[in-house]
Design an enzyme around this catalytic site. Structure first.
Site, mmCIF file in Angstrom:
data_model
loop_
_atom_site.group_PDB
_atom_site.id
_atom_site.type_symbol
_atom_site.label_atom_id
_atom_site.label_comp_id
_atom_site.label_asym_id
_atom_site.label_seq_id
_atom_site.Cartn_x
_atom_site.Cartn_y
_atom_site.Cartn_z
ATOM 1 N N GLY A 36 30.446 47.080 41.407
ATOM 2 C CA GLY A 36 30.418 45.932 42.328
ATOM 3 C C GLY A 36 30.570 46.433 43.758
ATOM 4 N N ALA A 37 30.009 47.612 44.012
ATOM 5 C CA ALA A 37 30.307 48.325 45.260
ATOM 6 C C ALA A 37 29.678 47.675 46.492
ATOM 7 C CB ALA A 37 29.874 49.780 45.134
ATOM 8 N N GLY A 39 29.806 44.488 47.013
ATOM 9 C CA GLY A 39 30.464 43.182 47.184
ATOM 10 C C GLY A 39 31.546 43.195 48.253
ATOM 11 N N ILE A 41 34.904 42.622 48.067
ATOM 12 C CA ILE A 41 36.167 43.335 47.801
ATOM 13 C C ILE A 41 35.959 44.821 48.109
ATOM 14 C CG2 ILE A 41 37.859 44.004 46.032
ATOM 15 C CD1 ILE A 41 37.190 41.330 44.599
ATOM 16 N N ASN A 130 30.483 38.626 31.017
ATOM 17 C CA ASN A 130 31.226 39.719 31.642
ATOM 18 C C ASN A 130 31.668 40.741 30.609
ATOM 19 O OD1 ASN A 130 31.011 39.215 34.394
ATOM 20 N ND2 ASN A 130 32.478 37.549 34.234
ATOM 21 N N GLN A 137 30.249 49.406 30.253
ATOM 22 C CA GLN A 137 30.928 50.335 31.171
ATOM 23 C C GLN A 137 31.983 51.149 30.423
ATOM 24 O OE1 GLN A 137 32.061 48.112 34.700
ATOM 25 N NE2 GLN A 137 29.932 47.885 35.298
ATOM 26 N N GLY A 155 37.353 42.785 38.033
ATOM 27 C CA GLY A 155 36.408 41.703 37.691
ATOM 28 C C GLY A 155 37.000 40.775 36.633
ATOM 29 N N ASN A 156 36.896 39.489 36.879
ATOM 30 C CA ASN A 156 37.505 38.497 35.975
ATOM 31 C C ASN A 156 36.626 38.154 34.787
ATOM 32 O OD1 ASN A 156 40.052 37.896 37.048
ATOM 33 N ND2 ASN A 156 39.086 36.838 38.779
ATOM 34 N N ASP A 184 48.743 39.136 42.299
ATOM 35 C CA ASP A 184 49.668 38.055 41.934
ATOM 36 C C ASP A 184 51.105 38.436 42.301
ATOM 37 O OD1 ASP A 184 47.524 36.543 40.485
ATOM 38 O OD2 ASP A 184 47.555 38.358 39.271
ATOM 39 N N HIS A 212 45.914 37.265 34.148
ATOM 40 C CA HIS A 212 45.556 36.917 35.525
ATOM 41 C C HIS A 212 44.765 35.602 35.460
ATOM 42 C CE1 HIS A 212 44.373 37.171 39.681
ATOM 43 N NE2 HIS A 212 43.092 37.116 39.341
HETATM 44 C C1 LMR Z 1 42.107 35.522 42.810
HETATM 45 O O1 LMR Z 1 43.157 35.560 42.150
HETATM 46 O O2 LMR Z 1 42.086 35.346 44.035
HETATM 47 C C2 LMR Z 1 40.794 35.625 42.101
HETATM 48 O O3 LMR Z 1 40.965 36.240 40.851
HETATM 49 C C3 LMR Z 1 40.229 34.255 41.986
HETATM 50 C C4 LMR Z 1 38.920 34.163 41.258
HETATM 51 O O4 LMR Z 1 38.864 33.453 40.259
HETATM 52 O O5 LMR Z 1 37.967 34.819 41.693
#
Ligand code: LMR
Length: 372
Positions: A36-37, A39, A41, A130, A137, A155-156, A184, A212
């Site tokens: 995801g380079a 992107g 983040i 995903n 990967q 990545g979620n 978090d 998460h």
């Molecule tokens: C976050 O915690 O800010 C992200 O994981 C939120 C998301 O769902 O992209």
């Protein structure tokens, strides 16, 4: 100083310095692969990595950037900006769309790229789409990465993606896989500091338990402010159990509403924090949160999932789980809820972890922090 340029199809290396006199006193080069380079983040993270603020001022690095066919031109742009920044520690930038090439000899893999949930997409669909990426990967890491590669999944849904990834990389220790919950933890520290009227660095021992997602459990029972249990400093238990907890759980979603997109800069900062916490010793008496494999955990949490728990590192990239934490009835019941969610996610991706046929019975309220 000799600078070599290599160009090949879909993959190029630039700025490869020869190992000569000029590098004699430097540490051995480390290879950092990032998915995801192209992107947002990554755009924050890459320049922090290249500047030396993550691995230190005497640690040369190679950045191996994984993108997609669609993002390839953007990836070339990212590589150009990195080159133009003349970072002395950045010895190599390579880009590609094939994980088997990009992950070659990776010492660290920062897996950021994932698809966001689109309109009308069920949570199970998201896990599947995903999950396929992370299964692939995982296989690539297993085939070509360093045998001791440390993997941080951003990545979620990051916990279950990390589980899928490690299941597809059986030759790499499961312990080396992390799901990022440091963001978090940072969010929880910020809220506790604001409420107590102290600076962030006075808040310690903050654990995020579990997923998460909006079921995560920010632990105020074991957390401390100025070395004193939070509950003795913030006496408003209702605030801790309700407002504080919900604020941390839903912070990502509130941010998306205001900002119009997912957190990027603070996520990148938390990736930096997470790496630094593994490559430097954890301060005496404190700990960090990370989503790690539960095998052999001392808290009675179900085995064989990726669950955020309190960890301590000696600074060698490895960690151990913290044993001396208190778990009261409130905390246990909350931990059970986030555990149930992760077990349901696991059943939903059984086809990707080699555990048979997927059964998706996700609880209705299962959501990423960004989904409200
Ligand atoms: C976050 O915690 O800010 C992200 O994981 C939120 C998301 O769902 O992209």
């Amino acid at each position: 100083m000799l600078i070599q340029f290599f160009f090949f199809f879909f993959f190029f290396c630039a700025l490869t310095y020869t190992q000569g006199e000029e590098t004699k006193s430097w540490k051995k080069l480390i290879n950092i692969a990032i998915s995801g380079a192209a992107g947002m983040i990554s755009n924050h993270l890459l320049f922090k990595l290249a500047s030396g603020e993550v691995f230190g001022p005497d640690q040369p690095i190679a950045l191996k950037l994984l993108g997609s066919e669609r993002s390839f031109e953007a990836l070339e742009g990212v590589a150009m900006e990195l080159e133009d920044s003349l970072f002395p520690l950045l010895r190599e930038v390579s880009i590609g769309i094939d994980a088997y090439e990009v992950f070659q000899d990776a010492d660290w893999a920062l897996l950021i790229g994932a698809k966001p949930r689109g309109p009308g997409m069920e949570r199970a669909d998201l896990l599947d789409i995903n999950g396929q990426i992370f299964a692939e990967q995982g296989k690539a890491l297993n085939a070509v990465a360093s045998r001791n590669v440390k993997v941080i999944v951003v990545g979620n849904p990051c916990n279950t993606n990390a589980l899928i990834c490690l299941k597809n990389a059986p030759d790499i220790p499961a312990k080396n896989f992390h799901a990022l919950t440091r963001l978090d933890e940072n969010r929880a520290k910020c809220q506790l500091a604001l409420k107590a009227g102290v600076f962030y660095d006075k808040v310690s021992n903050v654990t995020i338990w579990g997923n998460h997602s909006t079921t995560q459990v920010p632990d105020f029972l074991n957390a401390k402010i100025n070395g004193i249990p939070v509950k003795e400093v913030i006496k408003d238990t209702k605030w801790l159990e309700e407002e504080f907890t919900e604020m941390v759980q839903k912070r990502g979603g509130v941010l998306i509403k205001k900002w119009g997109r997912s957190s990027a800069a603070s996520t990148a900062v938390s990736v930096v924090d997470a790496i630094r916490s593994l490559v430097t010793p954890t301060p005496e008496g404190d700990w960090i949160s990370s989503g790690v494999y539960t095998a052999g955990n001392p808290y009675g949490i179900a085995e064989d999932i990726v669950f955020s728990m309190p960890c301590r590192s000696k600074g060698d990239g490895d960690y151990e789980l913290v044993k001396d934490v208190i778990i009261d009835d409130y905390l246990r019941s909350r931990i059970k809820m986030t555990e149930a969610e992760l077990l349901a996610e696991k059943r939903c991706v059984a086809h990707l972890t080699g555990e048979g046929i997927a059964v998706c019975d996700l609880p209705g309220d299962t959501m990423l922090p960004g989904e409200m």
